[in-house]
Design a protein around this motif. Structure first.
Motif, PDB file in Angstrom:
ATOM      1  N   THR A  57      86.273  51.609  76.056  1.00  0.00           N
ATOM      2  CA  THR A  57      86.113  50.158  76.157  1.00  0.00           C
ATOM      3  C   THR A  57      85.567  49.656  74.827  1.00  0.00           C
ATOM      4  O   THR A  57      84.883  50.390  74.100  1.00  0.00           O
ATOM      5  CB  THR A  57      85.152  49.742  77.287  1.00  0.00           C
ATOM      6  N   PHE A  58      85.877  48.406  74.532  1.00  0.00           N
ATOM      7  CA  PHE A  58      85.437  47.808  73.269  1.00  0.00           C
ATOM      8  C   PHE A  58      84.923  46.409  73.567  1.00  0.00           C
ATOM      9  O   PHE A  58      85.580  45.611  74.249  1.00  0.00           O
ATOM     10  CB  PHE A  58      86.621  47.732  72.298  1.00  0.00           C
ATOM     11  N   THR A  59      83.740  46.100  73.092  1.00  0.00           N
ATOM     12  CA  THR A  59      83.117  44.806  73.377  1.00  0.00           C
ATOM     13  C   THR A  59      83.761  43.710  72.535  1.00  0.00           C
ATOM     14  O   THR A  59      83.792  43.776  71.309  1.00  0.00           O
ATOM     15  CB  THR A  59      81.608  44.848  73.080  1.00  0.00           C
ATOM     16  N   GLN A  60      84.292  42.683  73.228  1.00  0.00           N
ATOM     17  CA  GLN A  60      84.937  41.554  72.568  1.00  0.00           C
ATOM     18  C   GLN A  60      84.253  40.256  72.979  1.00  0.00           C
ATOM     19  O   GLN A  60      83.666  40.164  74.060  1.00  0.00           O
ATOM     20  CB  GLN A  60      86.416  41.472  72.967  1.00  0.00           C
ATOM     21  N   GLN A  61      84.353  39.262  72.115  1.00  0.00           N
ATOM     22  CA  GLN A  61      83.850  37.939  72.460  1.00  0.00           C
ATOM     23  C   GLN A  61      84.823  37.256  73.417  1.00  0.00           C
ATOM     24  O   GLN A  61      86.043  37.356  73.257  1.00  0.00           O
ATOM     25  CB  GLN A  61      83.691  37.080  71.207  1.00  0.00           C
ATOM     26  N   ALA A  62      84.284  36.556  74.398  1.00  0.00           N
ATOM     27  CA  ALA A  62      85.134  35.841  75.345  1.00  0.00           C
ATOM     28  C   ALA A  62      85.867  34.694  74.656  1.00  0.00           C
ATOM     29  O   ALA A  62      87.019  34.394  74.988  1.00  0.00           O
ATOM     30  CB  ALA A  62      84.301  35.307  76.504  1.00  0.00           C
ATOM     31  N   ASP A  63      85.206  34.064  73.683  1.00  0.00           N
ATOM     32  CA  ASP A  63      85.788  32.915  72.987  1.00  0.00           C
ATOM     33  C   ASP A  63      85.334  32.975  71.536  1.00  0.00           C
ATOM     34  O   ASP A  63      84.150  32.816  71.241  1.00  0.00           O
ATOM     35  CB  ASP A  63      85.328  31.616  73.650  1.00  0.00           C
ATOM     36  N   TYR A  64      86.272  33.207  70.638  1.00  0.00           N
ATOM     37  CA  TYR A  64      85.913  33.356  69.222  1.00  0.00           C
ATOM     38  C   TYR A  64      85.573  32.031  68.553  1.00  0.00           C
ATOM     39  O   TYR A  64      85.139  32.015  67.401  1.00  0.00           O
ATOM     40  CB  TYR A  64      87.055  34.055  68.480  1.00  0.00           C
ATOM     41  N   THR A  65      85.718  30.931  69.273  1.00  0.00           N
ATOM     42  CA  THR A  65      85.278  29.642  68.743  1.00  0.00           C
ATOM     43  C   THR A  65      83.910  29.265  69.278  1.00  0.00           C
ATOM     44  O   THR A  65      83.342  28.254  68.878  1.00  0.00           O
ATOM     45  CB  THR A  65      86.283  28.526  69.110  1.00  0.00           C
ATOM     46  N   ASN A  66      83.379  30.079  70.198  1.00  0.00           N
ATOM     47  CA  ASN A  66      82.102  29.758  70.827  1.00  0.00           C
ATOM     48  C   ASN A  66      81.345  31.044  71.144  1.00  0.00           C
ATOM     49  O   ASN A  66      81.494  31.620  72.233  1.00  0.00           O
ATOM     50  CB  ASN A  66      82.320  28.958  72.116  1.00  0.00           C
ATOM     51  N   PRO A  67      80.499  31.526  70.229  1.00  0.00           N
ATOM     52  CA  PRO A  67      79.747  32.773  70.441  1.00  0.00           C
ATOM     53  C   PRO A  67      78.874  32.757  71.689  1.00  0.00           C
ATOM     54  O   PRO A  67      78.536  33.811  72.224  1.00  0.00           O
ATOM     55  CB  PRO A  67      78.890  32.880  69.170  1.00  0.00           C
ATOM     56  N   LYS A  68      78.511  31.574  72.165  1.00  0.00           N
ATOM     57  CA  LYS A  68      77.655  31.478  73.344  1.00  0.00           C
ATOM     58  C   LYS A  68      78.409  31.763  74.642  1.00  0.00           C
ATOM     59  O   LYS A  68      77.801  31.846  75.711  1.00  0.00           O
ATOM     60  CB  LYS A  68      77.018  30.095  73.408  1.00  0.00           C
ATOM     61  N   ALA A  69      79.727  31.897  74.557  1.00  0.00           N
ATOM     62  CA  ALA A  69      80.529  32.117  75.766  1.00  0.00           C
ATOM     63  C   ALA A  69      80.382  33.529  76.317  1.00  0.00           C
ATOM     64  O   ALA A  69      80.876  33.830  77.405  1.00  0.00           O
ATOM     65  CB  ALA A  69      82.000  31.821  75.482  1.00  0.00           C
ATOM     66  N   GLY A  70      79.724  34.403  75.579  1.00  0.00           N
ATOM     67  CA  GLY A  70      79.496  35.746  76.069  1.00  0.00           C
ATOM     68  C   GLY A  70      80.552  36.734  75.616  1.00  0.00           C
ATOM     69  O   GLY A  70      81.371  36.445  74.738  1.00  0.00           O
ATOM     70  N   THR A  71      80.526  37.908  76.216  1.00  0.00           N
ATOM     71  CA  THR A  71      81.432  38.988  75.829  1.00  0.00           C
ATOM     72  C   THR A  71      82.084  39.584  77.068  1.00  0.00           C
ATOM     73  O   THR A  71      81.724  39.261  78.203  1.00  0.00           O
ATOM     74  CB  THR A  71      80.685  40.102  75.078  1.00  0.00           C
TER      75      THR A  71
END
Length: 470
Positions: A57-71
């Motif tokens: 598994t690889f940790t990705q951002q849920a939304d690359y325009t909004n870091p606060k959206a989580g992973t």
């Protein structure tokens, strides 16, 4: 100590020393992977001879325009052969296959393969879902970019990207947004719906194959099915009760039957061959025989909730960005109860809100492929309906782009099925991009040689042979 290292190398636990590094021993691949930030080794399992196979598994951002959206944790697999070998970045555009199978480019270059599950295909999905912002072709391209860049810290040789069908589309989009990440891209049977309301599928389907009688037989069996809707519907209802199928997404089992019947013409040419024309039932055939034929081509229960749930992210994307073919059903209109419903949005649960269709996304991709793309090699099938609208890569002298069509090929077309001269040419191109010697093996050998250690050389899962029509 030397003897111990030799034993471990044979067992695949330690890689042999790199050329020119006398007495050196390569780092165990597990240790190398452990240093990649965000990567987790879930398990190591059986693999073809000469390979090691890891689920990751690889940790990705849920939304690359909004870091606060989580992973979220994105599922990957790795077929590791040698850190000095070329590496192929593969995605089907859907779920990741958990079997250690090699795509055709991986076979051709005898390389490593990193396979990615497309975002929003379970379980690679953020907990706090925001489909409109998070499930776009750009967000998925960033996922692939981050994976390639992370693994380049371990695999330093040339990289290729590939995928079939939606995976071929994904490989193209990835290259458009990150043109320098890989040395070559090999998309298979990748449709290119530039302007969604305008398409060429109807014209293609009206002339597909070399036997007008086959086309007529398919249309006749579709009309016969809809005229015998109650008879066949009873069989579909019985099967649904036995299997626990429900139809909340499309609305009813009758609607599923009608949509499956419409799609059967497209699905036949997508997955069957010209020889299968002989299997098409004649009007009036026993209901059980007709039902069994649909089970092979496109089940009349194929749009149950249980069949659809795994593909909802695809239908969503088709409804908001990718586009889809218009239903080929003008000759069935007098028998339809749900005209105009064979469209992607029908297969998306109503609770998932859809933004307005993005009419700029696909023209942008198409323009880039036609004018700026380099080192792209497309493979299409002559009888595959998805080939009706295809990518046409730039033809400038410096582009080094290629496009091939397998004669009478379907949606599983590949380099090995091309005429001998074209197969050799395409194989040599792939090897060149991988940084390998120009002398290429006969690509057709990949379709005949035995699989190592009991594993298939080319996995149907990789081409999504069992995917729905859209």
């Amino acid at each position: 100590m030397t003897a111990l290292i030799a034993v471990l190398a044979v067992a695949g636990l330690v890689q042999p020393a790199a050329a020119g590094a006398a007495g050196a021993v390569k780092e165990d691949i597990k240790d190398a992977l452990a240093r990649i930030p965000g990567l987790k080794i879930v398990s190591e399992g059986p693999a073809p001879t000469g390979y090691r196979f890891f689920k990751l598994t690889f940790t990705q951002q849920a939304d690359y325009t909004n870091p606060k959206a989580g992973t979220f944790e994105q599922r990957l697999t790795l077929l590791h052969r040698d850190t000095d070998a070329p590496t192929v970045m593969f995605t089907s555009g859907y779920n990741v296959s958990e079997s250690p199978n090699r795509s055709e480019p991986t076979q051709i270059v005898n390389g490593n393969q990193v396979s990615m599950e497309y975002r929003y295909f379970a379980p690679s999905r953020p907990t706090a879902e925001n489909w409109a912002k998070q499930l776009t072709i750009w967000q998925a391209a960033v996922d692939e970019h981050r994976i390639v860049q992370a693994f380049k810290s371990v695999y330093h040789a040339n990289w290729l990207a590939t995928g079939g069908s939606k995976g071929g589309m994904t490989a193209t989009y990835f290259r458009r947004f990150f043109p320098n990440d890989v040395n070559g891209t090999i998309p298979y049977v990748a449709p290119n719906d530039v302007i969604d309301p305008l398409d060429s599928y109807d014209k293609f389907l009206s002339k597909v194959g070399n036997d007008p009688g086959c086309r007529d037989a398919l249309k006749a069996v579709q009309r016969d099915t809809l005229k015998r809707r109650d008879e066949l519907g009873a069989l579909a209802e019985q099967a649904s009760k036995e299997n626990g199928f429900t139809y909340k997404i499309v609305g009813s089992i009758d609607k599923s039957l009608e949509l499956s019947t419409i799609d059967s013409y497209f699905a036949f040419w997508q997955y069957q061959t010209q020889a299968d024309c002989a299997t098409v039932p004649k009007p009036g055939a026993p209901a059980k025989d007709l039902y069994a034929w649909f089970e092979k081509v496109g089940a009349l229960t194929g749009y149950s909730d249980q069949a659809l749930v795994g593909f909802v992210p695809y239908y969503y994307q088709a409804a908001v960005q990718l586009g889809a073919p218009e239903a080929y059903d003008s000759y069935l209109r007098d028998l339809l109860r749900y005209p105009g419903e064979d469209v992607p949005k029908t297969f998306v649960p109503k609770e998932i809100k859809r933004p307005k269709f993005d009419y700029l996304a696909m023209p942008d991709i198409d323009f880039w492929v036609r004018t700026q793309a380099k080192q792209m090699l497309y493979v299409y099938g002559g009888n595959d309906p998805w080939s009706a609208e295809r990518f046409a890569p730039a033809k400038f002298p410096w582009s080094d782009n290629h496009a091939y069509t397998v004669p009478a090929g379907n949606h599983g077309s590949k380099i090995a099925q091309l005429p001998a001269e074209q197969a050799a040419e395409a194989t040599a191109t792939v090897r060149k991009w991988a940084g390998l010697p120009a002398q290429a093996p006969d690509a057709r050998a990949f379709s005949t040689q035995s699989a190592p250690a009991g594993f298939p050389l080319f996995d149907a899962d990789l081409m999504m042979i069992d995917r729905p029509k859209f």
